[in-house]
Design a protein around this motif. Structure first.
Motif, PDB file in Angstrom:
ATOM      1  N   GLY A  63       0.786  -1.253   0.057  1.00 25.63           N
ATOM      2  CA  GLY A  63      -0.014  -0.027   0.047  1.00 25.63           C
ATOM      3  C   GLY A  63       0.835   1.229  -0.153  1.00 25.63           C
ATOM      4  O   GLY A  63       0.521   2.285  -0.608  1.00 25.63           O
ATOM      5  N   GLU A  66       2.221   2.186  -3.081  1.00 32.28           N
ATOM      6  CA  GLU A  66       1.298   2.382  -4.141  1.00 32.28           C
ATOM      7  C   GLU A  66       0.696   3.851  -4.160  1.00 32.28           C
ATOM      8  O   GLU A  66       0.426   4.743  -4.751  1.00 32.28           O
ATOM      9  N   LYS A 227      -3.404   0.948 -12.308  1.00 23.68           N
ATOM     10  CA  LYS A 227      -4.283   0.337 -11.659  1.00 23.68           C
ATOM     11  C   LYS A 227      -5.672   0.817 -11.405  1.00 23.68           C
ATOM     12  O   LYS A 227      -6.534  -0.077 -11.192  1.00 23.68           O
ATOM     13  N   VAL A 290      -7.611  -9.558  -4.022  1.00 21.85           N
ATOM     14  CA  VAL A 290      -6.309  -9.145  -4.313  1.00 21.85           C
ATOM     15  C   VAL A 290      -5.479  -8.689  -3.106  1.00 21.85           C
ATOM     16  O   VAL A 290      -5.752  -7.651  -2.535  1.00 21.85           O
ATOM     17  N   ARG A 292      -1.299  -8.795  -0.736  1.00 22.52           N
ATOM     18  CA  ARG A 292      -0.048  -9.473  -0.551  1.00 22.52           C
ATOM     19  C   ARG A 292      -0.381 -10.756   0.146  1.00 22.52           C
ATOM     20  O   ARG A 292      -1.479 -10.948   0.965  1.00 22.52           O
ATOM     21  N   LYS A 297      -4.170 -10.950   6.018  1.00 21.95           N
ATOM     22  CA  LYS A 297      -5.196 -10.782   4.834  1.00 21.95           C
ATOM     23  C   LYS A 297      -6.039 -12.069   4.950  1.00 21.95           C
ATOM     24  O   LYS A 297      -7.229 -12.293   4.033  1.00 21.95           O
ATOM     25  N   GLY A 324      -2.113 -12.298  -5.624  1.00 16.04           N
ATOM     26  CA  GLY A 324      -1.395 -11.682  -5.071  1.00 16.04           C
ATOM     27  C   GLY A 324       0.059 -11.372  -5.837  1.00 16.04           C
ATOM     28  O   GLY A 324       0.277 -12.076  -6.938  1.00 16.04           O
ATOM     29  N   PRO A 325       1.276 -10.558  -5.261  1.00 13.08           N
ATOM     30  CA  PRO A 325       2.132 -10.906  -6.095  1.00 13.08           C
ATOM     31  C   PRO A 325       3.055 -11.812  -6.106  1.00 13.08           C
ATOM     32  O   PRO A 325       3.102 -12.349  -5.119  1.00 13.08           O
ATOM     33  N   ASN A 371       1.560  -5.219 -13.782  1.00  9.21           N
ATOM     34  CA  ASN A 371       0.985  -5.799 -12.717  1.00  9.21           C
ATOM     35  C   ASN A 371      -0.217  -5.063 -12.326  1.00  9.21           C
ATOM     36  O   ASN A 371      -1.256  -5.723 -11.928  1.00  9.21           O
ATOM     37  N   LEU A 396      -6.067  -0.388   0.950  1.00  8.22           N
ATOM     38  CA  LEU A 396      -6.402   0.294  -0.248  1.00  8.22           C
ATOM     39  C   LEU A 396      -7.070  -0.352  -1.384  1.00  8.22           C
ATOM     40  O   LEU A 396      -7.571  -0.029  -2.398  1.00  8.22           O
ATOM     41  N   THR A 397      -6.904  -1.678  -1.058  1.00  6.31           N
ATOM     42  CA  THR A 397      -7.579  -2.678  -2.229  1.00  6.31           C
ATOM     43  C   THR A 397      -9.175  -2.326  -2.179  1.00  6.31           C
ATOM     44  O   THR A 397     -10.012  -2.562  -3.242  1.00  6.31           O
ATOM     45  N   GLU A 400      -9.899   0.862  -4.002  1.00  3.37           N
ATOM     46  CA  GLU A 400      -9.647   0.494  -5.480  1.00  3.37           C
ATOM     47  C   GLU A 400     -10.801  -0.230  -5.848  1.00  3.37           C
ATOM     48  O   GLU A 400     -11.279   0.191  -7.186  1.00  3.37           O
TER      49      GLU A 400
HETATM   50  N1  UDP Z   1      -1.127  -4.980  -5.062  1.00  2.00           N
HETATM   51  C1  UDP Z   1      -0.659  -4.972  -6.156  1.00  2.00           C
HETATM   52  N2  UDP Z   1      -0.424  -6.350  -6.940  1.00  2.00           N
HETATM   53  C2  UDP Z   1      -0.657  -7.391  -6.303  1.00  2.00           C
HETATM   54  C3  UDP Z   1      -1.310  -7.544  -4.900  1.00  2.00           C
HETATM   55  C4  UDP Z   1      -1.546  -6.042  -4.160  1.00  2.00           C
HETATM   56  O1  UDP Z   1      -0.533  -4.134  -6.897  1.00  2.00           O
HETATM   57  O2  UDP Z   1      -0.189  -8.491  -6.635  1.00  2.00           O
HETATM   58  C5  UDP Z   1      -1.544  -3.705  -4.279  1.00  2.00           C
HETATM   59  C6  UDP Z   1      -3.113  -3.583  -4.101  1.00  2.00           C
HETATM   60  O3  UDP Z   1      -3.563  -3.266  -5.522  1.00  2.00           O
HETATM   61  C7  UDP Z   1      -3.074  -2.316  -3.182  1.00  2.00           C
HETATM   62  C8  UDP Z   1      -1.779  -2.509  -2.531  1.00  2.00           C
HETATM   63  O4  UDP Z   1      -1.147  -3.578  -3.269  1.00  2.00           O
HETATM   64  O5  UDP Z   1      -2.905  -1.187  -4.024  1.00  2.00           O
HETATM   65  C9  UDP Z   1      -2.076  -3.158  -1.104  1.00  2.00           C
HETATM   66  O6  UDP Z   1      -2.234  -2.360  -0.323  1.00  2.00           O
HETATM   67  P1  UDP Z   1      -3.467  -2.475   0.960  1.00  2.00           P
HETATM   68  O7  UDP Z   1      -3.616  -1.242   1.497  1.00  2.00           O
HETATM   69  O8  UDP Z   1      -4.599  -3.073   0.534  1.00  2.00           O
HETATM   70  O9  UDP Z   1      -2.524  -3.467   1.811  1.00  2.00           O
HETATM   71  P2  UDP Z   1      -0.962  -3.518   2.477  1.00  2.00           P
HETATM   72  O10 UDP Z   1      -0.538  -4.341   1.287  1.00  2.00           O
HETATM   73  O11 UDP Z   1      -0.507  -2.104   2.446  1.00  2.00           O
HETATM   74  O12 UDP Z   1      -1.274  -4.007   3.772  1.00  2.00           O
END
Ligand code: UDP
Length: 485
Positions: A63, A66, A227, A290, A292, A297, A324-325, A371, A396-397, A400
């Motif tokens: 996040g 992002e 995104k 979606v 990490r 999560k 996830g990534p 991505n 943030l998800t 989004e």
């Molecule tokens: N995200 C991404 N690609 C992925 C998984 C997650 O870009 O494969 C992004 C997601 O879209 C979001 C951010 O990572 O913008 C996760 O932010 P969030 O506040 O939901 O959680 P954090 O990872 O900060 O705990």
């Protein structure tokens, strides 16, 4: 000053472009944009050649990265010299900071200590980083440090005459808990002399920061980034088919998106998907999370909740995509691979027919824009977006998905509670461990599409009003004015 010097090993400058906030005119109207310009003018005049540094621990994934990507280009677009530096660290350093991160959430993480030894590891890495940083930062520059990974840089910067703000993107719902106390006891000595501290929610301000210098600034998303940019159905389909997330003919669209610099990007890589049978078809309703690969999560909980849904009275035909990534890609997240392994083990334990409907997708991270475009397509195509987090700083998800007008089911934790008004802009599940309630809420949205649609529309409206970059920029400008005495 060149950042390419060999000696600069612990810091990496992340390039940021410049974007005009005029892009928000059609979304926010003239008056808000005019006000933002006025405020920014004021700040620019004050800063006069000084730099607004942002320091965090990763250029991609998660996040914070992002959010920086979505705000800093507009700051530069307003003529303010914003820079972004990502710090590096050793695996032990990131283990300690991950442990800290867990503590601030109120969880024990890997159960390790946060004692003198951990402090020594933390300080040793940051001492080297501070040295490099001090070669760049001049007295009265503004430095915004993000999260526990960078807090230990504050004392040296303050000493050198920089105006330091520390922003914490983490927080726990029970601020008096023992673990949270442990985390803050570790961090408090580093941040006691900063000009201001920033939190995503009022509830997250700890006692040590209850000194009148703390402000609340919720995060925001960039409506025009790969995104979140508008994407028509044909493009969504082309991207999902190309990556292998959906099966079938790609249709007439092409898997393309617009990069921040205006050039055309193309989704070239494939998702790495663990599944039993075939990919869902374009018509299959998808439930999508979606995130990490992080226990907080609750990816395993999502699967179990989904299995309940599948086995409920009436079949919904839905399938689940947990995305996830790619676990090798996120530098400051050492637990991701272990969590992914746990998810795979849990997936193997599902019944054969449940497993048939659950897809575990690792998204390519080699090109962050690519991505992001895949995440965009996946979120847009979701019949229901879920975020079954056990804890969440902000989430943030969720923002989004709201921006994309999606019906959402999410746990009533952390910042998710500020974002979603239950029954109006999504459905909140009060107890995040209650898989039954989770399944019931998802089923409701899959079955009552008119209701789901209405929630999605309200969510879009709310995201537009509350969570776009201009609101964020305005709050930053006010903060910078306040601390620059
Ligand atoms: N995200 C991404 N690609 C992925 C998984 C997650 O870009 O494969 C992004 C997601 O879209 C979001 C951010 O990572 O913008 C996760 O932010 P969030 O506040 O939901 O959680 P954090 O990872 O900060 O705990």
């Amino acid at each position: 000053m060149s950042m390419t010097t060999k000696a600069m090993r612990r810091l990496r400058e992340v390039p940021i472009g410049a974007q005009p906030i005029d892009r928000f005119l059609p979304l926010l109207g003239e008056e808000r944009i005019r006000e933002a310009y006025k405020l920014a003018d004021d700040v620019r005049r004050r800063l006069e050649g000084r730099i607004f540094w942002n320091v965090n621990s990763t250029a991609r994934g998660g996040g914070v990265a992002e959010m920086l990507q979505s705000v800093l280009p507009y700051v530069r677009g307003l003529g303010i010299d914003a820079r972004w530096l990502a710090i590096d660290g050793t695996p032990e350093f990131f283990r300690v900071t991950k442990r800290l991160h867990h503590a601030l959430h109120g969880s024990v993480g890997d159960g390790s200590d946060l004692g003198e030894q951990e402090r020594a590891i933390y300080e040793q890495v940051l001492a080297g980083t501070a040295e490099e940083l001090l070669a760049l930062v001049r007295p009265r520059d503004l430095v915004l440090l993000h999260d526990p990974q960078t807090a230990g840089l504050a004392p040296r910067l303050v000493q050198a005459g920089a105006i330091v703000i520390w922003r914490c993107h983490v927080g726990g719902d029970k601020p008096d808990g023992e673990e949270i106390g442990r985390g803050w006891a570790f961090l408090a000595p580093y941040i006691k002399d900063v000009a201001a501290t920033v939190f995503s929610r009022d509830q997250y301000i700890p006692q040590c920061c209850d000194h009148g210098r703390s402000v609340v600034i919720p995060p925001s998303i960039n409506a025009f980034s790969p995104k979140n940019q508008d994407m028509d159905d044909a493009t969504v389909r082309a991207i999902l088919v190309h990556t292998g997330l959906v099966e079938g003919p790609p249709g007439a669209g092409s898997p393309t998106f617009l990069r921040e610099d205006g050039s055309l990007g193309r989704v070239k890589r494939h998702a790495d998907v663990i599944r039993l049978g075939r990919a869902p078809t374009w018509e299959t309703p998808l439930v999508v999370q979606v995130s990490r690969w992080d226990r907080l999560k609750d990816p395993v909980g999502v699967m179990h909740g989904f299995a309940r849904l599948v086995n409920g009275a009436a079949p919904t035909g839905a399938e689940l995509v947990l995305a996830g990534p790619n676990v090798n890609a996120v530098a400051d997240d050492p637990e991701a691979a272990a969590v992914m392994d746990e998810v795979i083990v849990a997936w193997h334990r599902l019944s054969h027919s449940d497993r048939n409907r659950v897809h575990l997708a690792s998204l390519p991270m080699a090109d962050v824009d690519e991505n992001a475009a895949i995440v965009n397509a996946l979120q847009r195509h979701a019949a229901v977006v879920v975020q079954k987090s056990l804890y969440e700083g902000f989430g943030l998800t969720v923002t989004e998905a709201m921006w994309k007008g999606r019906p959402i089911v999410a746990s009533a934790v952390g910042g998710i509670q500020d974002q979603i008004i239950d029954g109006e802009s999504g459905l909140l599940v009060e107890d995040p461990t209650d898989t039954e309630a989770f399944a019931t809420a998802v089923r409701r949205l899959l079955e009552d599409r008119a209701f789901a649609e209405a929630l999605g529309q309200n969510a879009r409206q709310r995201a537009q009003e509350q969570y776009l970059g201009v609101r964020h920029l305005t709050q930053y400008a006010e903060l910078l004015k306040r601390v620059d005495k």
